[in-house]
Design a protein around this motif. Structure first.
Motif, PDB file in Angstrom:
ATOM      1  N   TYR A 273      24.993  12.750  20.259  1.00 39.10           N
ATOM      2  CA  TYR A 273      24.821  13.654  19.038  1.00 39.10           C
ATOM      3  C   TYR A 273      25.284  13.054  17.877  1.00 39.10           C
ATOM      4  O   TYR A 273      25.038  13.159  16.555  1.00 39.10           O
ATOM      5  CB  TYR A 273      25.269  14.660  19.564  1.00 39.10           C
ATOM      6  CG  TYR A 273      25.110  15.981  18.661  1.00 39.10           C
ATOM      7  CD1 TYR A 273      23.711  16.541  18.133  1.00 39.10           C
ATOM      8  CD2 TYR A 273      26.158  16.503  18.088  1.00 39.10           C
ATOM      9  CE1 TYR A 273      23.667  17.523  17.537  1.00 39.10           C
ATOM     10  CE2 TYR A 273      25.935  17.518  17.000  1.00 39.10           C
ATOM     11  CZ  TYR A 273      24.613  17.945  16.861  1.00 39.10           C
ATOM     12  OH  TYR A 273      24.353  18.928  15.580  1.00 39.10           O
TER      13      TYR A 273
ATOM     14  N   ASP B   4      28.425  19.790   8.123  1.00 34.43           N
ATOM     15  CA  ASP B   4      28.903  21.091   8.745  1.00 34.43           C
ATOM     16  C   ASP B   4      28.219  21.869   9.585  1.00 34.43           C
ATOM     17  O   ASP B   4      28.485  22.359  10.544  1.00 34.43           O
ATOM     18  CB  ASP B   4      29.612  21.891   7.437  1.00 34.43           C
ATOM     19  CG  ASP B   4      30.563  21.194   6.854  1.00 34.43           C
ATOM     20  OD1 ASP B   4      31.472  20.306   7.471  1.00 34.43           O
ATOM     21  OD2 ASP B   4      31.212  21.675   5.493  1.00 34.43           O
ATOM     22  N   MET B   5      26.693  22.060   9.170  1.00 36.74           N
ATOM     23  CA  MET B   5      26.139  22.771   9.851  1.00 36.74           C
ATOM     24  C   MET B   5      25.875  22.324  11.232  1.00 36.74           C
ATOM     25  O   MET B   5      25.698  23.069  12.241  1.00 36.74           O
ATOM     26  CB  MET B   5      24.562  23.308   8.973  1.00 36.74           C
ATOM     27  CG  MET B   5      24.726  24.147   8.033  1.00 36.74           C
ATOM     28  SD  MET B   5      23.472  24.381   6.821  1.00 36.74           S
ATOM     29  CE  MET B   5      22.167  22.931   7.142  1.00 36.74           C
ATOM     30  N   SER B   6      25.542  21.257  11.273  1.00 37.97           N
ATOM     31  CA  SER B   6      25.144  20.332  12.694  1.00 37.97           C
ATOM     32  C   SER B   6      26.465  20.665  13.465  1.00 37.97           C
ATOM     33  O   SER B   6      25.991  20.932  14.670  1.00 37.97           O
ATOM     34  CB  SER B   6      24.951  18.994  12.252  1.00 37.97           C
ATOM     35  OG  SER B   6      23.668  19.052  11.512  1.00 37.97           O
TER      36      SER B   6
ATOM     37  N   ASN C 142      28.879  22.965  13.251  1.00 35.08           N
ATOM     38  CA  ASN C 142      29.034  24.368  13.573  1.00 35.08           C
ATOM     39  C   ASN C 142      27.973  24.836  14.584  1.00 35.08           C
ATOM     40  O   ASN C 142      28.295  25.798  15.220  1.00 35.08           O
ATOM     41  CB  ASN C 142      28.932  25.072  12.230  1.00 35.08           C
ATOM     42  CG  ASN C 142      30.116  24.940  11.426  1.00 35.08           C
ATOM     43  OD1 ASN C 142      31.039  24.814  12.051  1.00 35.08           O
ATOM     44  ND2 ASN C 142      29.929  25.308  10.015  1.00 35.08           N
ATOM     45  N   SER C 143      26.715  24.320  14.559  1.00 35.87           N
ATOM     46  CA  SER C 143      25.665  24.690  15.403  1.00 35.87           C
ATOM     47  C   SER C 143      26.252  24.400  16.957  1.00 35.87           C
ATOM     48  O   SER C 143      25.854  25.279  18.040  1.00 35.87           O
ATOM     49  CB  SER C 143      24.531  23.891  15.378  1.00 35.87           C
ATOM     50  OG  SER C 143      24.053  24.420  13.905  1.00 35.87           O
ATOM     51  N   VAL C 144      26.663  23.225  17.201  1.00 29.00           N
ATOM     52  CA  VAL C 144      27.401  22.860  18.324  1.00 29.00           C
ATOM     53  C   VAL C 144      28.300  23.747  18.774  1.00 29.00           C
ATOM     54  O   VAL C 144      28.605  23.976  20.132  1.00 29.00           O
ATOM     55  CB  VAL C 144      27.789  21.306  18.511  1.00 29.00           C
ATOM     56  CG1 VAL C 144      28.340  21.066  19.986  1.00 29.00           C
ATOM     57  CG2 VAL C 144      26.657  20.568  18.142  1.00 29.00           C
TER      58      VAL C 144
ATOM     59  N   ARG D  53      29.008  26.824  17.843  1.00 28.79           N
ATOM     60  CA  ARG D  53      28.337  28.329  18.560  1.00 28.79           C
ATOM     61  C   ARG D  53      27.577  28.036  19.630  1.00 28.79           C
ATOM     62  O   ARG D  53      27.999  29.119  20.302  1.00 28.79           O
ATOM     63  CB  ARG D  53      27.450  28.555  17.262  1.00 28.79           C
ATOM     64  CG  ARG D  53      27.990  29.346  16.082  1.00 28.79           C
ATOM     65  CD  ARG D  53      27.095  30.052  14.903  1.00 28.79           C
ATOM     66  NE  ARG D  53      27.334  29.559  13.697  1.00 28.79           N
ATOM     67  CZ  ARG D  53      26.887  28.523  13.083  1.00 28.79           C
ATOM     68  NH1 ARG D  53      25.684  28.074  13.507  1.00 28.79           N
ATOM     69  NH2 ARG D  53      27.111  28.100  11.963  1.00 28.79           N
ATOM     70  N   PHE D  54      26.937  26.968  20.007  1.00 25.65           N
ATOM     71  CA  PHE D  54      26.397  26.930  21.447  1.00 25.65           C
ATOM     72  C   PHE D  54      27.265  26.912  22.288  1.00 25.65           C
ATOM     73  O   PHE D  54      26.946  27.508  23.505  1.00 25.65           O
ATOM     74  CB  PHE D  54      25.522  25.635  21.375  1.00 25.65           C
ATOM     75  CG  PHE D  54      24.916  25.122  22.624  1.00 25.65           C
ATOM     76  CD1 PHE D  54      23.874  25.857  23.209  1.00 25.65           C
ATOM     77  CD2 PHE D  54      25.366  24.423  23.675  1.00 25.65           C
ATOM     78  CE1 PHE D  54      23.236  25.645  24.220  1.00 25.65           C
ATOM     79  CE2 PHE D  54      24.887  24.091  24.876  1.00 25.65           C
ATOM     80  CZ  PHE D  54      23.762  24.710  25.148  1.00 25.65           C
TER      81      PHE D  54
ATOM     82  N   ASN E  18      33.365  30.501  17.622  1.00 28.30           N
ATOM     83  CA  ASN E  18      32.893  30.768  16.093  1.00 28.30           C
ATOM     84  C   ASN E  18      34.267  30.824  15.156  1.00 28.30           C
ATOM     85  O   ASN E  18      34.386  31.718  14.368  1.00 28.30           O
ATOM     86  CB  ASN E  18      32.142  32.184  16.223  1.00 28.30           C
ATOM     87  CG  ASN E  18      30.983  32.332  16.867  1.00 28.30           C
ATOM     88  OD1 ASN E  18      30.002  31.185  16.447  1.00 28.30           O
ATOM     89  ND2 ASN E  18      30.533  33.217  17.575  1.00 28.30           N
TER      90      ASN E  18
ATOM     91  N   ASP F 165      35.417  30.175  12.167  1.00 26.93           N
ATOM     92  CA  ASP F 165      35.025  29.799  10.769  1.00 26.93           C
ATOM     93  C   ASP F 165      36.371  29.011  10.188  1.00 26.93           C
ATOM     94  O   ASP F 165      35.834  28.108   9.131  1.00 26.93           O
ATOM     95  CB  ASP F 165      34.588  30.733  10.084  1.00 26.93           C
ATOM     96  CG  ASP F 165      33.364  31.147  10.458  1.00 26.93           C
ATOM     97  OD1 ASP F 165      32.645  30.551  11.147  1.00 26.93           O
ATOM     98  OD2 ASP F 165      33.145  32.535  10.325  1.00 26.93           O
TER      99      ASP F 165
ATOM    100  N   THR G 199      32.291  25.003   5.486  1.00 20.94           N
ATOM    101  CA  THR G 199      31.330  23.999   4.340  1.00 20.94           C
ATOM    102  C   THR G 199      31.932  23.738   3.471  1.00 20.94           C
ATOM    103  O   THR G 199      32.836  24.393   2.734  1.00 20.94           O
ATOM    104  CB  THR G 199      30.102  25.115   4.261  1.00 20.94           C
ATOM    105  OG1 THR G 199      29.636  25.984   5.401  1.00 20.94           O
ATOM    106  CG2 THR G 199      29.082  24.647   4.000  1.00 20.94           C
TER     107      THR G 199
END
Length: 169
Positions: A125, A148-150, A152-154, A156-157, A161, A163, A168
């Protein structure tokens, strides 16, 4: 345990490359001459010895210098597969990435190594993120936001969370 395995694999790739570069030594426990490694990395002979024995992992700027010295990408030196040693950093299948961008990606992804049990999947990944980041035609700030979004997605999965850990750009 995962970190120890990661450091040992790094040492295995490092010593293999050093032996291919005629830096082997039958007198050394690691099988390579550490004097050149110490010189290029700017560290003591003792620390260079720890790198090749799989007892320590260099900082990212040191990894970058070592990779350049051995003509491989820093990404391969960190995550490459044994037996799949690139012959030259200029090969088309290798990813060339700016030092600062690689450092940013790795610093942001450190938390992921603590939350997943599937290290090979995570490394795959991260390699995808590195590949994508080097091929996106966008403003550097936009690229950092995508990274950052990529990541953060992992997180959250995996139910994280926080932050405050990854913000970002």
């Amino acid at each position: 345990m995962e970190r120890e395995h990661f450091v040992r694999e790094f040492a295995r790739r490092l010593t293999s490359l050093m032996q291919q570069a005629n830096l082997g030594s039958s007198k050394s426990k690691a099988g390579v001459k550490t004097s050149g490694l110490a010189e290029i990395s700017g560290c003591s002979h003792q620390m260079a010895r720890r790198y090749v024995l799989g007892e320590a992992l260099p900082d990212i700027d040191v990894i970058y210098r070592i990779a350049k010295w051995l003509n491989v990408s820093p990404g391969w030196l960190l995550f490459g597969k044994e037996g799949d040693v690139p012959n030259n950093i200029g090969q088309k299948n290798l990813i060339q990435i700016e030092h600062d961008l690689l450092e940013y990606i790795l610093m942001k992804s450190v938390v992921l190594f603590n939350i997943t049990k599937n290290t090979p999947e995570l490394i795959s990944y991260m390699m995808d993120i590195i590949h994508d980041a080097t091929h996106i035609e966008a403003d550097p700030k936009e690229i950092l936001k995508i990274i950052d979004m990529s990541i953060n997605s992992v997180m959250r999965f995996h139910g994280i969370n926080d932050d405050s850990r990854i913000k970002t750009a």
